[in-house]
Scaffold this active site. Structure first.
Site, PDB file in Angstrom:
ATOM      1  NE  ARG A 185      42.110 -32.633  35.959  1.00  0.00           N
ATOM      2  CZ  ARG A 185      42.697 -31.381  35.149  1.00  0.00           C
ATOM      3  NH1 ARG A 185      43.866 -31.469  35.326  1.00  0.00           N
ATOM      4  NH2 ARG A 185      41.882 -31.086  34.239  1.00  0.00           N
ATOM      5  CG  LEU A 186      48.601 -37.137  40.884  1.00  0.00           C
ATOM      6  CD1 LEU A 186      49.860 -37.583  40.742  1.00  0.00           C
ATOM      7  CD2 LEU A 186      47.776 -38.414  41.158  1.00  0.00           C
TER       8      LEU A 186
END
Length: 211
Positions: A190-191
């Site tokens: 989720r970066l």
């Protein structure tokens, strides 16, 4: 499976500041060509967001027909709900949801109506049945049955069978003069990578946003 449990990793690649061009249109055009090359369904489809007089947002999917330094172009019935809302509030947002490539592009700006010459040039390039379809539908108005549309289409098709289809007076288009363009590239854990281009004088300020 509960909806809250559904997730997947985004692993197709990242987006780095050193790889960004000075002008967002350059990156947009590259991403659009890659979306077309990847054979995405409707790569030119964009979610168009407008707001009515009560402040109620509306969204719908429209096809992008042209883009250049002046803006993003689409066409519509000028009596439609979106056209009426844009007449009252010219602020607009566009979203290109290229999920398969783990990408999104979000655009904000203001619209201006296209000239009659621009509209006529595009209308003339459409297939004849699409031209007739523009005459048939009073977009966003209430109708009692689909059969009415089909009957009207056949009637208009017969009317214009032996000649050119004229441009309807109620049909036109908009150019979105863009102020911001945000590029989103999915990332692992989720970066995600997000970069916002914002007009600054004659150029563009570029900022990385937290995912």
């Amino acid at each position: 499976m509960e909806l809250a449990d559904y997730r997947r990793e985004y692993l197709q690649g990242g987006l780095r500041r050193k790889d960004l061009p000075d002008n967002p249109l350059s990156l947009f055009e590259t991403w659009m060509q890659q979306a077309i090359a990847a054979k995405l369904a409707d790569p030119t489809a964009m979610v168009v967001g407008t707001v009515d007089e009560r402040g109620q947002p509306f969204q719908r999917i429209v096809l992008l027909k042209h883009t250049d330094e002046r803006g993003f172009v689409f066409y519509t019935n000028m009596g439609s709900r979106k056209a009426s809302q844009l007449a009252g509030n010219p602020r607009i947002s566009l979203l290109f949801p290229w999920h398969t490539l783990e990408r999104q592009v979000h655009v904000t700006g203001q619209v201006e109506r296209l000239s009659a010459m621009e509209v006529m040039k595009y209308f003339s390039s459409r297939p004849k049945d699409s031209q007739i379809g523009a005459w048939v539908s009073h977009q966003s108005s209430r109708i009692s049955a689909r059969g009415l549309l089909e009957a009207k289409f056949l009637e208009m098709k017969q009317k214009f069978a032996s000649g050119e289809v004229p441009l309807p007076s109620f049909w036109g288009g908009f150019r979105v003069k863009f102020d911001t363009v945000e590029f989103w590239q999915g990332g692992a854990n989720r970066l995600h990578d997000r970069f916002l281009y914002q007009r600054e004088g004659n150029g563009w300020a570029i900022d990385r946003l937290a995912p």
